[in-house]
Design a protein around this motif. Structure first.
Motif, short mmCIF file in Angstrom:
data_model
loop_
_atom_site.label_atom_id
_atom_site.label_comp_id
_atom_site.label_asym_id
_atom_site.label_seq_id
_atom_site.Cartn_x
_atom_site.Cartn_y
_atom_site.Cartn_z
N PHE A 254 -17.50 -1.83 2.64
CA PHE A 254 -16.33 -1.38 1.87
C PHE A 254 -16.61 -0.06 1.17
O PHE A 254 -15.77 0.85 1.18
CB PHE A 254 -15.94 -2.45 0.84
N LYS A 255 -17.77 0.08 0.58
CA LYS A 255 -18.07 1.31 -0.16
C LYS A 255 -18.17 2.51 0.78
O LYS A 255 -17.78 3.63 0.41
CB LYS A 255 -19.34 1.13 -0.98
N LYS B 157 -7.17 -0.09 2.84
CA LYS B 157 -7.93 0.77 1.92
C LYS B 157 -7.32 0.79 0.51
O LYS B 157 -6.83 1.83 0.02
CB LYS B 157 -8.08 2.18 2.46
N LEU C 172 -10.10 -3.01 5.22
CA LEU C 172 -10.50 -1.74 5.83
C LEU C 172 -9.29 -0.98 6.38
O LEU C 172 -9.28 0.25 6.39
CB LEU C 172 -11.52 -1.98 6.95
N GLU C 173 -8.29 -1.72 6.82
CA GLU C 173 -7.06 -1.07 7.29
C GLU C 173 -6.24 -0.50 6.14
O GLU C 173 -5.78 0.65 6.19
CB GLU C 173 -6.21 -2.09 8.06
N LYS D 111 0.83 -1.21 0.00
CA LYS D 111 0.00 0.00 0.00
C LYS D 111 0.86 1.26 0.00
O LYS D 111 0.49 2.29 -0.57
CB LYS D 111 -0.92 -0.02 1.22
N THR E 52 -15.72 -1.79 -5.14
CA THR E 52 -15.95 -3.22 -4.95
C THR E 52 -16.20 -3.93 -6.27
O THR E 52 -16.78 -3.39 -7.20
CB THR E 52 -17.16 -3.47 -4.03
N ASN F 143 -16.32 3.01 3.11
CA ASN F 143 -14.94 3.37 3.40
C ASN F 143 -14.17 3.78 2.15
O ASN F 143 -12.93 3.83 2.15
CB ASN F 143 -14.24 2.20 4.09
N GLY F 144 -14.89 4.06 1.09
CA GLY F 144 -14.28 4.60 -0.12
C GLY F 144 -13.52 3.59 -0.96
O GLY F 144 -12.64 3.97 -1.74
N ILE F 145 -13.86 2.31 -0.82
CA ILE F 145 -13.17 1.25 -1.55
C ILE F 145 -14.09 0.72 -2.66
O ILE F 145 -15.20 0.27 -2.37
CB ILE F 145 -12.77 0.10 -0.62
N THR G 135 -7.43 0.52 -3.73
CA THR G 135 -8.33 1.12 -4.72
C THR G 135 -9.58 0.27 -4.89
O THR G 135 -10.70 0.79 -4.99
CB THR G 135 -7.62 1.22 -6.09
#
Length: 238
Positions: A121-122, A85, A82-83, A60, A128, A124-126, A87
């Motif tokens: 996930f979404k 994060k 989640l840790e 990362k 999917t 948290n801005g990830i 793309t």
């Protein structure tokens, strides 16, 4: 142009076979990006037999293109994503002892579970994506989960292509991709795509955003060199 994300699991397998840190995944990922790849994919499994959870954290810090983490969304995996994060997270329903992924999600049977995980996930801005077979019903089910994308599981296409049945092999993927696009889903693909079949696949699949390729690319690189192979894929995806 369809983006190429290189799965570096096999490099981790090679590293782990001798202990130590050769090949170095950080250096390898940076080099692969410098050769032109538009993404790095990893698929950590619970036993960490190739990619380790710490690798995800370390990568990362250096991946400058798209970072895609694949895996079965068990609690440990969810916590890692989640840790870190990345793309994109790609959800794959593989068993803990599976050698490799071998099926897509039953998006009808597991709808409620997928809805909850994807929502987390979404939030948290990830971005999917979920691994699915080229089945129109499963694609329609995927659209109901709230996922951003699907990843078409391409093993059956690769098998048919190798047998000279490429037209029959590609048809369910074309149908699935068309429905996915109509439903507003982005389309990724992966598993057993190779230099032999990638151009035909790309030419026939509408709206293909990204392919994730690891095993074939690394095996081909043993003979041809990884910088050369990355660029050969990029040329076929133009």
């Amino acid at each position: 142009m369809t983006k190429l994300s290189v799965n570096i699991n096999k490099l981790a397998t090679l590293r782990n076979s001798r202990g130590g840190n050769v090949p170095n995944l950080i250096t390898s990922a940076k080099d692969i990006e410098s050769f032109g790849a538009e993404g790095i994919t990893i698929h950590p499994r619970p036993d960490e037999r190739h990619i380790r959870y710490q690798d995800a954290r370390d990568l990362k810090q250096v991946v400058s293109t798209e970072f895609n983490i694949e895996g079965n969304p068990i609690p440990k995996f969810i916590d890692l994503v989640l840790e870190v994060k990345p793309t994109q997270v790609t959800l794959v329903p593989d068993a803990e002892d599976a050698i490799t992924s071998n099926a897509g999600w039953d998006t009808l049977k597991h709808k409620d579970f997928l809805v909850d995980v994807i929502k987390t996930f979404k939030e948290n801005g990830i971005r999917t994506s979920i691994f699915v077979d080229p089945d129109v019903q499963m694609v329609r089910g995927a659209a109901e989960t709230g996922t951003d994308r699907i990843e078409l599981y391409t093993e059956s296409f690769a098998h048919d292509f190798a047998l000279g049945k490429k037209e029959a092999g590609i048809k369910p993927f074309v149908d699935a991709a068309q429905i996915a696009h109509e439903l507003g889903l982005g389309i990724n693909a992966g598993h057993d795509l190779s230099l032999d079949n990638i151009k035909f696949f790309k030419e026939h699949i509408p709206h293909l955003l990204e392919v994730s390729i690891g095993h074939a690319l690394i095996c081909e690189s043993i003979y041809l060199g990884i910088e050369n192979v990355v660029n050969m894929y990029l040329d076929r995806l133009k």
